[in-house]
Motif scaffolding. Structure first.
Motif, PDB file in Angstrom:
ATOM      1  N   ALA A  41      -5.034   0.375   4.852  1.00 16.66           N
ATOM      2  CA  ALA A  41      -4.569  -1.292   5.915  1.00 16.66           C
ATOM      3  C   ALA A  41      -5.435  -1.799   7.115  1.00 16.66           C
ATOM      4  N   LEU A  43       0.982  -1.142   0.117  1.00 20.26           N
ATOM      5  CA  LEU A  43       0.072   0.112  -0.373  1.00 20.26           C
ATOM      6  C   LEU A  43       0.646   1.102   0.363  1.00 20.26           C
ATOM      7  N   LEU A  71      -6.007  -5.522   5.696  1.00 21.37           N
ATOM      8  CA  LEU A  71      -4.600  -6.329   4.917  1.00 21.37           C
ATOM      9  C   LEU A  71      -3.549  -5.776   5.361  1.00 21.37           C
ATOM     10  N   ALA A  72      -3.333  -5.690   6.285  1.00 19.48           N
ATOM     11  CA  ALA A  72      -2.509  -5.585   7.279  1.00 19.48           C
ATOM     12  C   ALA A  72      -2.109  -7.028   8.280  1.00 19.48           C
ATOM     13  N   GLY A  80      -2.744   7.593   2.813  1.00 14.59           N
ATOM     14  CA  GLY A  80      -3.882   7.252   4.038  1.00 14.59           C
ATOM     15  C   GLY A  80      -3.401   5.724   3.639  1.00 14.59           C
ATOM     16  N   ALA A  81      -2.446   5.160   3.762  1.00 18.01           N
ATOM     17  CA  ALA A  81      -2.020   3.406   3.175  1.00 18.01           C
ATOM     18  C   ALA A  81      -1.646   2.593   4.613  1.00 18.01           C
ATOM     19  N   ALA A  82      -1.632   3.706   5.489  1.00 20.15           N
ATOM     20  CA  ALA A  82      -1.557   3.060   7.306  1.00 20.15           C
ATOM     21  C   ALA A  82      -3.706   2.891   7.621  1.00 20.15           C
ATOM     22  N   VAL A  83      -3.865   3.941   7.583  1.00 19.11           N
ATOM     23  CA  VAL A  83      -5.127   3.702   7.983  1.00 19.11           C
ATOM     24  C   VAL A  83      -5.947   2.501   6.766  1.00 19.11           C
TER      25      VAL A  83
END
Lengths: 392, 398
Positions: free
Chosen positions: B338, B329, B343-344, B333-336
């Motif tokens: 995920a 990702l 997906l994490a 906004g990738a961490a949010v």
């Protein structure tokens, strides 16, 4: 299908490769690249697990501006009559509220709204109770300084030069302004004051409540009752989290991870003056901006962080206690039977679909209240970094 | 969804052992009506306490619902088929899964020849037949637990409106293609999907051998998780707990797979078999939740291997299923996203199932199984299951 030849070639390779890859024990992982959104040079008072708020290009945060803003925030000399400071309505011990239903300005005028908590305001997608066009602290700051209806700090054309002269006469400001705005020849100006106050507000962040400690892994930071209350809070039955969700307990939140701001406003059934959903004049929410009847009573959901400290509640302070706030939502709104504001808010046609009656038994009521109390951050209200620099 | 295709009567399980909703393919009747019911009972559900089955590391959707504790009427299907002439047939099926009744099949089939070899075309609402596990569903497939690959990668069963073609240029070799509207996960309605496939089946030294390979490309626009976020106005969440955040996907998904189905010759009523399937899925696009945006691409693989043995009307199967999920990702906004989309992940979701099956009569099948489920967490989560399947032809006219 628009897959080109290259795409289908890749697909065929996938098919032939799949049989083998299925046999191979490949790793599972998730790579996350957020770019440079995590620059934490400034002392934000925000744990690394939370995204930072946005800062405008025209006013990047610096420690010098923050300290200047802090001095100005607590300085009565910034008001027209020299008797009033921002801190008069925003007291640190009350999470920067004033404990009044409606605030009183420097000249004694009653404000139609209750003073908002200055807690994590840097994250607010819109800043006011009910103005979707005010989206930055730099836009908001001049309003209490110069507003006439009602008067708050009481600055006007007649006294603005005298006020600046007062500030120039303070030796500490000579250093503070120069450090905050080193490129300016004469930094003591209202533009600089606005930028510094906005920076101070942007630094008032609270993320160290017992709830935060629990979320960070300290299982014993909150009680069993609070854990039950937390489950209720995030339950579709109570619907609380729909408006007060996310890290800031308000969905009207904008941070660096977001591309689009969620400037949400909700009607929670507080009034219904005419069965058409009208609210009392002076407290009609974004209707005052848009003029649309459907926007009557729609206000920004405030953060619930430190909510136990910020009574009385609602935009006009018309609910005295947190217990009464819970009862309000359990009833799906408020029915006022007598007086000028009589009307059944439960039947307000503009009311949010999330505000609907629900039942809690005595234990559940207590649990939910206990959970809300775990959002109180003692380190925030006692943090010397946010305290009055003119004292001591 | 589980109805086998009239014009593609490939026996995807061991020969003579299929017990899907309707084993209707070899009938010469002009009119057939049939029904099927499957009833399952589980000692525990597959989802977590909140009732949401979101395997960490993969964006699920479609009808990939978790098994639920207690007795559940998994499927109830009423189907009919009418032969207009020697070349043309129509078929339809009504099915009930969650209490509601849905039209799950309404198609027109036409058979002709190309280069002297048979070509079959089926137009309408139908199940995709690119792989065996796309055509069966929990309660009507081989194992009670359904297929983990199907659940994770194409929303359990692939039901869409489109055109499927099959041509058998050589005996035992079939080439096929499907052109879809995109109603089935991982596409979104109107965006379209397409698949190609090759299947091979023929006896080898007394062994029954079937194998296939397939590839699919699907496009999606603003695809949410229809199971929990109300796409199409329905949500299967039975819990009062907070719904997962409505994360949407825009982009394309490429899928490919191979499968193998081998069965030994019968020896004194004994027969052994092995099934294997591997799938690779590569989504590429963007995720969004209304305020956050991030680019997302993934390279996921999964396989299932099912050895088994049959004696008379009894059959014992063991299946091992495992996923490898690799996500990338990128964006503010990738961490949010995920986190919101689950997906994490750094684990390998896997599942093991052991099942004993008894077929006391033509219409009845009884199943008993035990599943060790490690799809949601690394810890073993075991559950017992019982299944009862009934299917029969209710009316037939020559």
């Amino acid at each position: 299908m628009r897959a080109g030849i290259r795409g289908w070639y890749g697909l065929l390779l996938m098919v032939f490769g799949t049989g083998m890859s299925g046999c191979v024990e490949q790793d599972s992982f998730t790579e996350i690249d957020t770019g440079d959104v995590a620059d934490r040079t400034f002392e934000w008072n925000i744990p690394a697990r939370f995204p930072l708020p946005r800062e405008p290009d025209a006013n990047p945060v610096t420690e010098e501006k923050f300290q200047l803003g802090r001095h100005l925030f607590y300085d009565q000399r910034l008001s027209g009559n020299g008797t009033f400071a921002c801190a008069s309505c925003h007291r640190q011990s009350l999470a920067f509220t004033d404990g009044l239903s409606q605030s009183v300005g420097s000249t004694g005028q009653l404000h139609p709204r209750s003073a908002q908590a200055l807690v994590n305001v840097a994250y607010n997608a819109s800043v006011n109770w009910g103005n979707p066009s005010t989206v930055s602290l730099e836009q908001q700051t001049p309003i209490p300084l110069f507003a006439e209806f009602p008067v708050e700090m009481g600055l006007n054309d007649a006294n603005r030069d005298a006020v600046l002269a007062r500030l120039r006469a303070e030796p500490r400001y000579t250093t503070l302004f120069a450090a905050a705005f080193p490129q300016q020849v004469d930094p003591v100006s209202y533009d600089s004051i606005v930028l510094a106050l906005a920076t101070f507000g942007r630094g008032l962040n609270s993320f160290n409540s017992p709830y935060d400690q629990y979320e960070a892994g300290n299982e014993f930071a909150i009680s069993t009752e609070a854990k039950r209350g937390m489950a209720l809070f995030f339950d579709e039955r109570t619907e609380c989290f729909h408006c007060h969700g996310g890290m800031n307990f308000s969905i009207s939140t904008f941070d660096r991870t977001q591309t689009f701001a969620d400037t949400s406003f909700f009607n929670n059934g507080l009034y219904n003056l005419d069965d058409r959903g009208s609210y009392p004049e002076g407290g009609q929410g974004i209707y005052e901006i848009t003029g649309r009847q459907g926007d009557q009573g729609r206000f920004r959901p405030p953060t619930l962080r430190n909510i136990a400290l910020t009574a009385p509640y609602m935009h006009d302070g018309s609910i005295a206690t947190l217990e009464d706030v819970l009862r309000h939502y359990m009833a799906g709104g408020r029915n006022i039977t007598v007086g000028a504001h009589a009307g059944d808010g439960r039947n307000n046609p503009n009311k949010s679909g999330f505000v609907r009656p629900f039942a809690l038994d005595e234990q559940e009521f207590s649990d939910l209240l206990t959970f809300l109390e775990t959002l109180t951050d003692d380190s925030f209200i006692n943090n010397p970094r946010f305290a009055n620099p003119w004292e001591g | 969804m589980g109805l086998k295709q009239w014009f593609w009567p490939v026996c995807l399980c061991w020969p003579g052992m299929a017990f899907g909703h309707g084993a209707t393919g070899d009938s010469n009747a002009s009119l057939q009506l049939g029904a099927a019911l499957s009833l399952n009972a589980w000692s525990a559900g597959a989802a977590d306490a909140q009732g949401y089955w979101r395997i960490p590391g993969v964006l699920m959707g479609g009808e990939a619902l978790p098994v639920e504790k207690g007795i559940v009427l998994e499927d109830a299907v009423l189907w009919g088929a009418y032969r207009i002439n020697d070349q043309t047939r129509v078929q339809a099926a009504l099915a009930s899964h969650d209490g509601g009744v849905e039209l799950e099949q309404a198609s027109l089939g036409y058979q002709t020849r190309l280069a002297g070899q048979p070509v079959q075309m089926t137009l309408g609402l139908q199940a995709g037949d690119f792989t065996p596990s796309a055509m069966t569903e929990s309660g009507s497939g081989q194992l009670l637990a359904g297929s983990l690959l199907a659940d994770a990668f194409w929303g359990r069963s692939f039901l869409d409106t489109g055109l499927q073609l099959a041509w058998e240029p050589y005996e035992g070799v079939t080439l096929g293609a499907g052109f879809w509207n995109g109603d089935a996960f991982p596409a979104s309605s109107g965006e379209g999907a397409m698949h190609v496939q090759v299947q091979w089946r023929r006896p080898v030294a007394g062994w029954s051998v079937e194998a296939g390979g397939w590839a699919m490309q699907a496009r999606a626009e603003q695809r949410g998780d229809a199971r929990y976020n109300g796409d199409g106005g329905h949500s299967h969440a039975g819990s009062s707990a907070a719904s997962p955040v409505d994360v949407r996907f825009d982009g394309s998904t490429r899928l490919g797979g191979v499968w193998l189905d081998v069965a030994s010759p019968v020896w004194n009523d004994w027969r052994a078999g092995l099934q294997y399937e591997a799938v690779r899925v590569r989504p590429d696009g963007a995720l969004s939740d209304g305020s956050h945006v991030a680019d997302w691409r993934a390279d996921d693989t999964g396989y299932a291997i099912t050895p088994g043995i049959r004696y008379g009307q009894w059959r014992l199967d063991y299946r091992f299923e495992r996923l490898s999920l690799q996500n990338h990702l990128q964006g503010a906004g990738a961490a949010v996203l995920a986190d919101e989309s689950a997906l994490a992940n750094s684990r390998h979701p896997k599942r093991q199932s052991l099942q004993l099956q008894w077929k006391p009569g033509r219409a009845w099948t009884v199943q008993a199984g035990y599943t060790v489920d490690q799809t949601l967490s690394g810890e073993h989560s075991g559950r017992y299951g019982l299944g009862l399947v009934w299917q029969d032809v209710l009316y037939e006219r020559e």
